[in-house]
Design a protein around this motif. Structure first.
Motif, short mmCIF file in Angstrom:
data_model
loop_
_atom_site.label_atom_id
_atom_site.label_comp_id
_atom_site.label_asym_id
_atom_site.label_seq_id
_atom_site.Cartn_x
_atom_site.Cartn_y
_atom_site.Cartn_z
N ARG A 90 43.45 35.84 47.12
CA ARG A 90 42.83 34.62 47.64
C ARG A 90 41.48 34.53 46.87
NH1 ARG A 90 40.94 33.80 53.65
NH2 ARG A 90 39.11 35.19 52.89
N GLU A 91 40.71 35.48 47.04
CA GLU A 91 39.46 35.56 46.48
C GLU A 91 39.58 35.36 44.74
OE1 GLU A 91 36.48 34.99 48.18
OE2 GLU A 91 38.02 35.11 49.87
N LYS A 92 40.34 35.75 44.03
CA LYS A 92 40.84 35.81 42.71
C LYS A 92 40.92 34.40 42.46
CE LYS A 92 43.72 36.81 38.97
NZ LYS A 92 45.07 37.54 38.55
N GLU A 93 41.89 33.77 43.11
CA GLU A 93 42.13 32.33 43.06
C GLU A 93 40.92 31.61 43.10
OE1 GLU A 93 44.79 31.06 41.96
OE2 GLU A 93 45.55 33.12 41.52
N VAL A 94 40.22 31.78 44.18
CA VAL A 94 38.92 30.98 44.43
C VAL A 94 37.83 31.00 43.13
CG1 VAL A 94 36.84 30.86 45.71
CG2 VAL A 94 38.98 31.12 47.11
N PHE A 95 37.90 32.26 42.76
CA PHE A 95 36.92 32.51 41.65
C PHE A 95 37.46 31.54 40.16
CE2 PHE A 95 35.99 35.18 37.68
CZ PHE A 95 34.59 34.90 37.78
N LEU A 96 38.74 31.89 39.86
CA LEU A 96 39.55 31.20 38.89
C LEU A 96 39.25 29.63 38.92
CD1 LEU A 96 42.69 33.10 38.40
CD2 LEU A 96 40.77 33.40 36.95
N ALA A 97 39.32 29.08 40.26
CA ALA A 97 39.02 27.71 40.38
C ALA A 97 37.46 27.48 40.12
CB ALA A 97 39.52 27.14 41.78
N ASN A 98 36.53 28.19 40.58
CA ASN A 98 35.00 27.92 40.42
C ASN A 98 34.37 29.35 40.17
OD1 ASN A 98 32.61 27.38 40.39
ND2 ASN A 98 32.69 26.42 42.84
N PRO A 99 34.48 29.81 38.92
CA PRO A 99 33.79 31.09 38.49
C PRO A 99 32.38 31.07 39.03
CG PRO A 99 34.71 29.82 36.67
CD PRO A 99 34.60 28.74 37.84
N ASP A 100 31.45 29.96 39.71
CA ASP A 100 30.42 30.11 40.17
C ASP A 100 30.27 30.75 41.61
OD1 ASP A 100 28.92 29.08 37.90
OD2 ASP A 100 29.10 27.19 38.50
N MET A 101 31.48 30.71 42.08
CA MET A 101 31.90 31.30 43.55
C MET A 101 32.03 32.80 43.55
SD MET A 101 32.00 28.72 45.78
CE MET A 101 32.86 29.35 47.27
N LYS A 102 31.11 33.25 44.45
CA LYS A 102 31.16 34.91 44.67
C LYS A 102 32.15 35.31 45.47
CE LYS A 102 26.39 35.95 42.98
NZ LYS A 102 25.25 36.48 43.24
N PRO A 103 32.86 36.36 45.07
CA PRO A 103 34.06 36.80 46.33
C PRO A 103 33.16 36.99 47.42
CG PRO A 103 34.43 37.76 44.19
CD PRO A 103 33.09 37.32 43.85
N ASP A 104 33.92 36.59 48.61
CA ASP A 104 33.50 36.73 49.89
C ASP A 104 34.40 38.07 50.41
OD1 ASP A 104 32.39 36.64 52.43
OD2 ASP A 104 33.57 34.86 53.12
N LEU A 105 33.90 39.26 50.31
CA LEU A 105 34.64 40.29 50.60
C LEU A 105 33.87 41.08 51.68
CD1 LEU A 105 35.76 41.62 47.13
CD2 LEU A 105 37.16 40.20 48.72
N GLY A 106 32.63 40.89 52.12
CA GLY A 106 31.71 41.54 52.98
C GLY A 106 32.70 42.01 54.29
N LYS A 107 33.33 40.96 55.02
CA LYS A 107 34.00 41.56 56.21
C LYS A 107 35.34 42.14 56.16
CE LYS A 107 35.86 37.05 57.50
NZ LYS A 107 36.29 36.21 58.83
#
Length: 342
Positions: free
Chosen positions: A184-201
């Motif tokens: 999911r976070e990879k898809e978010v990043f590919l759509a917008n490389p400025d978005m940092k993966p939200d993996l904290g929780k």
């Protein structure tokens, strides 16, 4: 007349293994067990050696866009050591072979081997050889693990008997749910490389996917408690699939109970967040590399208070089938829908 063509995916991984195994003839009496278990078993004086090999292929088993190379190196060793543990044997040596393309630098390979060496230290195994070659399609890692045990200590898939207790270590479903978050976070990043993966929780479940830990600790503890499982397998393709393997090899059935299945709170909550059924994740997730094993009822008291061994059901007659009893008391036939390689 055209030649008949059978697609590999018509057979599936285990069908292909069975197909290839039909032509295998064992010639040496020192080969005690060949194809068909978590590892082969070879006579070696007063001990036996177990040998297993696994491949990890880029784009099939891992994605370097989110798998750190040191974690990948550790995982490559862990998944093989897990197969040694699944024979109730202790790992001793590994060989590592890699095929890589010219996009990998020496520093990148050093990072991969940093994880391999860390796993060797963690499991107490020696890296004794391997091979390196070029690849035109991506990174391929092949690890062979060698372990040892006394002949009477080996646990095969085929030893489960009626009324044995089904046990599982740790908790299940985390690796699958962790993979869904990473994707999911990879898809978010590919759509917008400025978005940092939200993996904290999601640290627990993503770690279980990226850097699983083989349960060699349990093997040492079983030795100390003088328990030899009647059958054993590691959970690489999902709990349901592994139950099928034990039942097929042992000629038995099984009943397990939903309220006994171990699942971590983070796994459960994240599955719900992703609109996944947590129990489906537990049954069919795979890549948890926990141990599923059966014990004689006489050994129950020895393991009863172990904090990380869970008693999830029991072995039945083959004709009674394989069932999951839900919390409401309904018996549902188990279906193996784990990882399909082809």
């Amino acid at each position: 007349m055209s030649e008949k063509r059978t697609e590999i995916n018509d057979l599936g991984e285990f069908g292909l293994i069975d197909h290839l195994n039909k032509k295998v003839i064992i010639k040496n009496s020192s080969t005690l067990k060949g194809i068909g278990d978590d590892a082969a078993v070879i006579e070696a004086g007063n001990m036996v050696k177990v040998v297993t090999t696994d491949l990890l292929v880029e784009g099939v088993h891992f994605d370097l866009s989110y798998a750190p190379l040191p974690h990948l190196g550790f995982k490559a060793v862990a998944v093989n050591v897990s197969d040694v543990a699944a024979m109730n044997a202790v790992p001793k040596q590994i060989t590592v072979s890699i095929a890589l393309s010219n996009r990998f630098s020496v520093e990148a390979i050093d990072a991969l081997y940093e994880g391999i060496h860390a796993a060797c230290e963690h499991y107490g195994v020696d890296l004794i050889g391997g091979d390196t070659t070029a690849s035109r399609s991506g990174l391929v890692i092949s690890v062979t693990a060698i372990g040892e045990a006394k002949p009477e200590q080996i646990s095969y898939r085929s030893g489960a008997k009626e009324n044995d207790i089904l046990c599982v270590t740790g908790d299940l479903g985390a690796a699958l749910v962790g993979l869904q978050i990473l994707e999911r976070e990879k898809e978010v990043f590919l759509a917008n490389p400025d978005m940092k993966p939200d993996l904290g929780k999601y640290t627990i479940i993503t770690a279980r996917q990226l850097k699983p830990d083989a349960r060699v600790d349990i093997i040492h503890e079983l030795r100390e408690m003088d328990v030899i499982p009647t059958s054993m397998i590691d959970i690489s393709d999902g709990l349901a699939s592994e139950i099928f393997h034990i039942c097929k090899a042992s000629g038995v059935g099984a009943t397990i109970y939903e309220d006994k299945l171990p699942i971590d709170k983070q796994t459960f909550d994240t599955a719900v967040e992703l609109n996944l059924d947590p129990i489906t994740c537990v049954m069919n997730g795979g890549e948890d590399y926990e141990l599923l094993f059966t014990i004689d009822q006489n050994d129950f008291e020895k393991l009863e208070k172990h904090p990380d061994i869970h008693f999830i059901g029991h072995i039945t007659k083959s004709e009674e089938g394989k069932f999951l009893v839900t919390k409401s008391g309904t018996a549902v036939q188990i279906k193996a829908q784990g990882w399909k390689h082809f």
